[in-house]
Design a protein around this motif. Sequence first.
Motif, short mmCIF file in Angstrom:
data_model
loop_
_atom_site.label_atom_id
_atom_site.label_comp_id
_atom_site.label_asym_id
_atom_site.label_seq_id
_atom_site.Cartn_x
_atom_site.Cartn_y
_atom_site.Cartn_z
N CYS A 50 3.53 7.90 -3.49
CA CYS A 50 2.43 7.84 -4.45
C CYS A 50 2.42 9.13 -5.27
CB CYS A 50 1.12 7.68 -3.68
SG CYS A 50 -0.05 6.65 -4.52
N THR A 51 2.39 8.98 -6.59
CA THR A 51 2.38 10.15 -7.46
C THR A 51 1.09 10.16 -8.28
OG1 THR A 51 3.52 8.94 -9.22
CG2 THR A 51 4.89 10.16 -7.67
N ASP A 52 0.73 11.32 -8.78
CA ASP A 52 -0.47 11.43 -9.61
C ASP A 52 -0.27 10.67 -10.91
OD1 ASP A 52 -1.79 12.99 -7.76
OD2 ASP A 52 -1.03 14.86 -8.60
N PRO A 53 -1.30 9.98 -11.39
CA PRO A 53 -1.19 9.29 -12.68
C PRO A 53 -0.90 10.29 -13.79
CG PRO A 53 -3.20 8.63 -11.52
CD PRO A 53 -2.61 9.78 -10.77
N PRO A 54 -0.08 9.93 -14.79
CA PRO A 54 0.29 10.87 -15.84
C PRO A 54 -0.86 11.31 -16.75
CG PRO A 54 1.21 8.71 -16.29
CD PRO A 54 0.56 8.64 -14.96
N SER A 55 -1.85 10.43 -16.98
CA SER A 55 -2.96 10.83 -17.86
C SER A 55 -4.19 10.00 -17.55
CB SER A 55 -2.57 10.63 -19.34
OG SER A 55 -2.54 9.25 -19.63
N SER A 56 -5.32 10.46 -18.03
CA SER A 56 -6.55 9.71 -17.81
C SER A 56 -6.57 8.42 -18.62
CB SER A 56 -7.77 10.57 -18.15
OG SER A 56 -7.73 10.92 -19.51
N ASP A 57 -5.76 8.34 -19.69
CA ASP A 57 -5.70 7.10 -20.49
C ASP A 57 -5.22 5.93 -19.65
OD1 ASP A 57 -4.55 8.70 -23.55
OD2 ASP A 57 -6.54 8.48 -22.68
N SER A 58 -4.28 6.18 -18.73
CA SER A 58 -3.78 5.11 -17.88
C SER A 58 -4.89 4.51 -17.06
CB SER A 58 -2.70 5.65 -16.93
OG SER A 58 -1.63 6.17 -17.67
N VAL A 59 -5.75 5.36 -16.52
CA VAL A 59 -6.84 4.87 -15.70
C VAL A 59 -7.83 4.08 -16.54
CG1 VAL A 59 -8.73 5.55 -14.19
CG2 VAL A 59 -6.54 6.73 -14.04
N HIS A 60 -8.12 4.56 -17.77
CA HIS A 60 -9.06 3.84 -18.62
C HIS A 60 -8.55 2.44 -18.93
CE1 HIS A 60 -11.84 7.09 -19.29
NE2 HIS A 60 -10.81 7.90 -19.50
N LEU A 117 0.85 -1.19 0.00
CA LEU A 117 0.00 0.00 0.00
C LEU A 117 0.88 1.24 0.00
CD1 LEU A 117 -2.75 -0.96 2.60
CD2 LEU A 117 -2.99 -0.80 0.12
N PRO A 118 0.46 2.27 -0.73
CA PRO A 118 1.29 3.48 -0.80
C PRO A 118 1.30 4.26 0.52
CG PRO A 118 -0.78 3.80 -1.96
CD PRO A 118 -0.75 2.37 -1.53
N LYS A 119 2.32 5.08 0.65
CA LYS A 119 2.53 5.87 1.86
C LYS A 119 1.75 7.19 1.80
CE LYS A 119 6.73 7.42 2.16
NZ LYS A 119 8.12 7.70 2.49
N GLY A 120 1.12 7.54 2.91
CA GLY A 120 0.55 8.87 3.07
C GLY A 120 -0.80 9.12 2.42
N VAL A 121 -1.43 8.13 1.81
CA VAL A 121 -2.72 8.38 1.14
C VAL A 121 -3.85 7.50 1.67
CG1 VAL A 121 -1.71 9.30 -0.99
CG2 VAL A 121 -2.15 6.85 -0.79
N VAL A 122 -3.55 6.60 2.62
CA VAL A 122 -4.60 5.74 3.17
C VAL A 122 -5.50 6.59 4.06
CG1 VAL A 122 -5.13 3.74 4.63
CG2 VAL A 122 -3.17 3.67 3.06
N LYS A 123 -6.76 6.71 3.64
CA LYS A 123 -7.73 7.51 4.39
C LYS A 123 -8.44 6.65 5.42
CE LYS A 123 -11.37 9.63 2.35
NZ LYS A 123 -12.03 10.53 1.41
N THR A 124 -9.00 5.53 5.00
CA THR A 124 -9.65 4.61 5.92
C THR A 124 -9.31 3.18 5.53
OG1 THR A 124 -11.71 4.46 4.64
CG2 THR A 124 -11.63 6.14 6.37
N PHE A 125 -9.39 2.30 6.51
CA PHE A 125 -9.10 0.89 6.31
C PHE A 125 -10.06 0.09 7.17
CE2 PHE A 125 -6.78 -2.87 5.43
CZ PHE A 125 -6.68 -3.59 6.61
N THR A 126 -10.75 -0.87 6.56
CA THR A 126 -11.60 -1.77 7.32
C THR A 126 -11.19 -3.20 7.03
OG1 THR A 126 -13.30 -1.79 5.59
CG2 THR A 126 -13.58 -0.20 7.37
N PHE A 127 -11.29 -4.05 8.04
CA PHE A 127 -10.88 -5.44 7.91
C PHE A 127 -11.79 -6.31 8.75
CE2 PHE A 127 -8.34 -9.01 7.15
CZ PHE A 127 -8.05 -9.65 8.34
N ASP A 128 -12.32 -7.36 8.14
CA ASP A 128 -13.16 -8.33 8.84
C ASP A 128 -12.31 -9.57 9.09
OD1 ASP A 128 -14.92 -10.32 9.65
OD2 ASP A 128 -16.52 -9.70 8.28
N ASP A 129 -11.89 -9.74 10.32
CA ASP A 129 -10.99 -10.84 10.67
C ASP A 129 -11.61 -12.21 10.42
OD1 ASP A 129 -8.52 -11.76 11.55
OD2 ASP A 129 -9.17 -11.91 13.62
N SER A 130 -12.94 -12.31 10.52
CA SER A 130 -13.58 -13.62 10.34
C SER A 130 -13.61 -14.06 8.87
CB SER A 130 -14.99 -13.62 10.91
OG SER A 130 -15.80 -12.69 10.22
#
Length: 160
Positions: free
Chosen positions: A138-148, A38-51
């Motif tokens: 974590c860096t910003d993605p270079p373009s929207s094409d990468s996300v697509h 997981l990247p550093k400095g951008v985790v806002k929330t984390f949930t985990f169900d141990d079961s």
Amino acid sequence: MNHLPLLLLLLLFSAAVSADSSSAYDVLRSHGLPMGLLPKGVVKTFTFDDSTGAFEVHLDRACNARFESEVHYDVNVSGTLGYGQIGALSGISAKDLFLWFPVKGIRVDIPSSGLIYFDVGVVYKQFSLSLFETPPECTDPPSSDSVHLAEGRDLSFKIW
């Protein structure tokens, strides 16, 4: 005019918020996985169900990290944790050559081998486990094409 209860409430709230972001790395480690998944400095929330092993990570923004190749993190990452592996993974894509492939699972080989595998559907990409010892920047993605491409929306090719 005693502000002590309000101050204590604010301190407890800020401790709970920071515990969310650090606990994601703790849960990875306790399941035999490196915290650098997981990247550093951008985790806002984390949930985990141990079961069930189900987890969700919400980042404050989509971003990319560089290992031997580039990895894209969507704002929402989820999957199922088992010891040394993550299954039913969504929200992470890996770049190979010029294409983005969704990572469907991650598996640590026998820890002494020093290898980790990313399941990208048709093959497993092998990496050195040492690349994932610490959370990457974590860096910003270079373009929207990468996300697509990462989301599998546009994989058509033209032959001239």
